[in-house]
Design an enzyme around this catalytic site. Structure first.
Site, PDB file in Angstrom:
ATOM      1  N   ASP A 186       2.890  38.682  -1.736  1.00  0.00           N
ATOM      2  CA  ASP A 186       3.125  37.318  -1.239  1.00  0.00           C
ATOM      3  C   ASP A 186       4.194  36.648  -2.095  1.00  0.00           C
ATOM      4  O   ASP A 186       4.467  37.067  -3.228  1.00  0.00           O
ATOM      5  CB  ASP A 186       1.838  36.484  -1.244  1.00  0.00           C
ATOM      6  CG  ASP A 186       1.256  36.254  -2.638  1.00  0.00           C
ATOM      7  OD1 ASP A 186       1.359  37.157  -3.491  1.00  0.00           O
ATOM      8  OD2 ASP A 186       0.679  35.162  -2.872  1.00  0.00           O
TER       9      ASP A 186
ATOM     10  N   GLU B 232      -1.599  36.079  -4.685  1.00  0.00           N
ATOM     11  CA  GLU B 232      -1.373  35.784  -6.102  1.00  0.00           C
ATOM     12  C   GLU B 232      -0.820  34.383  -6.284  1.00  0.00           C
ATOM     13  O   GLU B 232      -1.230  33.638  -7.178  1.00  0.00           O
ATOM     14  CB  GLU B 232      -0.408  36.820  -6.714  1.00  0.00           C
ATOM     15  CG  GLU B 232      -0.402  36.833  -8.235  1.00  0.00           C
ATOM     16  CD  GLU B 232       0.489  35.788  -8.879  1.00  0.00           C
ATOM     17  OE1 GLU B 232       0.292  35.481 -10.053  1.00  0.00           O
ATOM     18  OE2 GLU B 232       1.390  35.250  -8.182  1.00  0.00           O
TER      19      GLU B 232
HETATM   20  N1  BES Z   1       4.864  36.506 -11.739  1.00  0.00           N
HETATM   21  C1  BES Z   1       4.314  35.205 -11.923  1.00  0.00           C
HETATM   22  C2  BES Z   1       3.659  35.034 -13.263  1.00  0.00           C
HETATM   23  C3  BES Z   1       4.599  34.852 -14.413  1.00  0.00           C
HETATM   24  C4  BES Z   1       5.538  33.854 -14.386  1.00  0.00           C
HETATM   25  C5  BES Z   1       4.496  35.657 -15.495  1.00  0.00           C
HETATM   26  C6  BES Z   1       6.402  33.680 -15.442  1.00  0.00           C
HETATM   27  C7  BES Z   1       5.349  35.487 -16.547  1.00  0.00           C
HETATM   28  C8  BES Z   1       6.308  34.503 -16.514  1.00  0.00           C
HETATM   29  C9  BES Z   1       3.292  34.951 -10.840  1.00  0.00           C
HETATM   30  O1  BES Z   1       3.722  35.381  -9.573  1.00  0.00           O
HETATM   31  C10 BES Z   1       3.078  33.466 -10.707  1.00  0.00           C
HETATM   32  O2  BES Z   1       4.004  32.783 -10.388  1.00  0.00           O
HETATM   33  N2  BES Z   1       1.849  33.023 -10.867  1.00  0.00           N
HETATM   34  C11 BES Z   1       1.512  31.678 -10.585  1.00  0.00           C
HETATM   35  C12 BES Z   1       0.031  31.619 -10.382  1.00  0.00           C
HETATM   36  C13 BES Z   1      -0.467  30.318  -9.817  1.00  0.00           C
HETATM   37  C14 BES Z   1       0.222  29.903  -8.556  1.00  0.00           C
HETATM   38  C15 BES Z   1      -1.953  30.405  -9.596  1.00  0.00           C
HETATM   39  C16 BES Z   1       1.987  30.787 -11.722  1.00  0.00           C
HETATM   40  O3  BES Z   1       2.027  31.222 -12.884  1.00  0.00           O
HETATM   41  O4  BES Z   1       2.350  29.653 -11.429  1.00  0.00           O
HETATM   42 MN    MN Z   2       4.468  37.247  -9.634  1.00  0.00          MN
HETATM   43 MN    MN Z   3       5.087  33.763  -8.789  1.00  0.00          MN
END
Ligand code: BES
Ligand code: MN
Ligand code: MN
Length: 457
Positions: free
Chosen positions: A90, A155
């Site tokens: 997603d 996710e």
């Molecule tokens: N891939 C990211 C997580 C991430 C971002 C890891 C920056 C390391 C550095 C993931 O897809 C993400 O964006 N997660 C969201 C989760 C939330 C929407 C519950 C986030 O971190 O905002």
């Molecule tokens: Mn991600």
């Molecule tokens: Mn993300």
């Protein structure tokens, strides 16, 4: 059966891998809005087919209360370790569309990058893993170890369905380590492995004032104003000093380990400068008694993502709105439980709310953070694979983002979680013109293929 043949296969088929990624990126698999449910199913079916063509003997789409999970398994080697690979298909919404130089779902290649929503987060990184798996399947005569892959479609909205699946205690989870390619590196020349992610609590705060919208001349001075109330409330929850005023949260924060503290303080990566450059700002804000790496990786933060209410169209309308809503999230260092932090937040909101308004807080989702020890054979293999491809040892460091299910893997499976991402700091995930460096795409598949080979016993 050599890694060499596998690496040669990756080079030979590179253009096709890129073409396949382009196809997948064209499917707008935005998980947060119901109108894309059909596209989510298409994106899941696309990857199901890819697993089948690679030769995975078990491939399944698992329906959930939300978007489907895709599961693939190749476990023909008793005695070999089992690696569980996680990723997500997603993506975040692409808006504002006018800020994109090329359309978000029509991938374009410019100056060595592929631009599209999901290019780095996370389809491109899943694709480089799929390329490595295909290379082992074709040129390496099968997988070197046992592999299980689980891809989710929620996710970016909190990962509720995969959390239920993990908590169900399914046998399919059993593995010796988890690999996640969904983070970034410090730079093309300075690879890193991630030892920590923050958790998140995402909420909506609504303020209610008068029973209906009011004329601001007739009532201004005596009427409650919910937008102003939200501004006051938010600034009381986190002031200009960046300190969050939720007493229970403050009481739970533990000082970081001395070695990490030393690393953050010395700022060997010159992060302060780099961050200013990346963001296009002159100075950092926030808790200035903590160095930037600590602020991002190990301190909590509270952010407002948007405020809705009143009149925002062009022109003039003198109205006092009856209600307003703010989207507010907190990032949480590992160890804090989002559900518990929510009760503390509710209490703080009650305490800080300006008089004359009714304020409601709703929890939209959350996930815990995690820290992983760099001291285990799987992470050492990952570090060696990185060094082989990049000619440089990776730096171990924490990241500030969240992957809600990552902490659950850690808690339920109690095996090492390897966060080996290939994004670059200027990739712009979640923003307009998100990109993936083609060099990183190539190096990523080479690294993952090398890593898989190293795990064989
Ligand atoms: N891939 C990211 C997580 C991430 C971002 C890891 C920056 C390391 C550095 C993931 O897809 C993400 O964006 N997660 C969201 C989760 C939330 C929407 C519950 C986030 O971190 O905002
Ligand atoms: Mn991600
Ligand atoms: Mn993300």
């Amino acid at each position: 059966m050599t890694t060499k043949a596998v690496q040669a296969y990756l080079q030979e088929h590179h253009d096709r891998f890129l073409a396949e990624l382009t196809d997948w990126l064209k499917i707008p698999s935005v998980s947060t809005s119901a109108e894309y449910a059909g596209e989510m199913r298409r994106a899941a079916a696309w990857v199901q087919e890819k697993f089948e063509s690679i030769g995975f003997p078990v491939v399944e789409i698992m329906p959930t209360a939300g978007h489907p999970l895709v599961y693939a398994e190749w476990t023909a080697h008793p005695g070999q370790p089992t690696l569980l690979i996680y990723g997500h298909y997603d993506v975040q919404p692409a808006e504002p569309l006018e800020a994109w130089l090329s359309p978000p779902f029509d991938p374009a290649i410019r100056d060595g990058n592929i631009y599209a929503r999901g290019s780095v987060d996370d389809k491109g990184q899943v694709m480089l893993v799929l390329a490595a798996l295909e290379a082992w399947s074709r040129a390496g005569c099968g997988m070197p170890i046992n592999v299980k892959v689980i891809l989710e479609g929620e996710e970016e909205t909190g990962g509720e369905s995969i959390a239920a699946w993990v908590r169900s205690g399914t046998d399919r989870l059993r593995a010796d380590a988890v690999l996640i390619c969904d983070t970034h590196m410090i730079g093309e020349k300075q690879p890193s492995l991630i030892t920590g992610l923050r958790g998140i609590l995402y909420t909506e705060i609504t303020a209610y004032g008068a029973a209906r919208d009011l004329h601001s001349g007739s009532y201004g001075g005596v009427a409650p104003n919910p937008i102003h109330a939200l501004c006051l409330l938010i600034s009381r929850l986190k002031g200009e000093d960046g300190v969050i005023r939720i007493p229970e949260l403050a009481a739970e924060l533990r000082p970081a380990p001395a070695d990490e503290k030393e690393f953050w303080n010395s700022d060997p990566l010159k992060l302060e400068e780099a961050l200013c450059r990346e963001m296009g700002v002159e100075t950092l804000v926030g808790e200035d008694k903590y160095p930037p790496l600590e602020r991002i990786g190990a301190r909590p933060t509270l952010e407002v993502h948007g405020i809705r209410g009143g009149f925002t169209d062009p022109g003039i309308k003198t109205v006092i709105p009856a209600e307003a809503t703010a989207k507010v999230s907190l990032r949480l260092p590992a160890g804090l439980k989002p559900e518990e932090v929510f009760t503390w937040l509710e209490k703080a909101v009650r305490h800080c709310s300006p008089a004359g308004h009714r304020i409601e807080v709703t929890r939209l989702n959350g996930g815990e953070g995690l820290v992983v020890s760099p001291e285990n054979p799987f992470i050492r293999a990952a570090a060696e694979a990185i060094e082989t491809t990049y000619g440089e040892k990776p730096v171990f460091m924490r990241e500030g983002g969240s992957i809600p299910v990552a902490a659950l893997f850690d808690q339920v499976l109690q095996v090492p979680v390897i966060l080996m991402g290939f994004g670059l700091p200027d990739d712009g995930p979640h923003g307009p013109n998100e990109k993936l460096s083609l060099a990183q795409f190539k190096k990523g598949m080479a690294t993952v293929a090398d890593f898989l080979g190293r795990l064989r016993q």
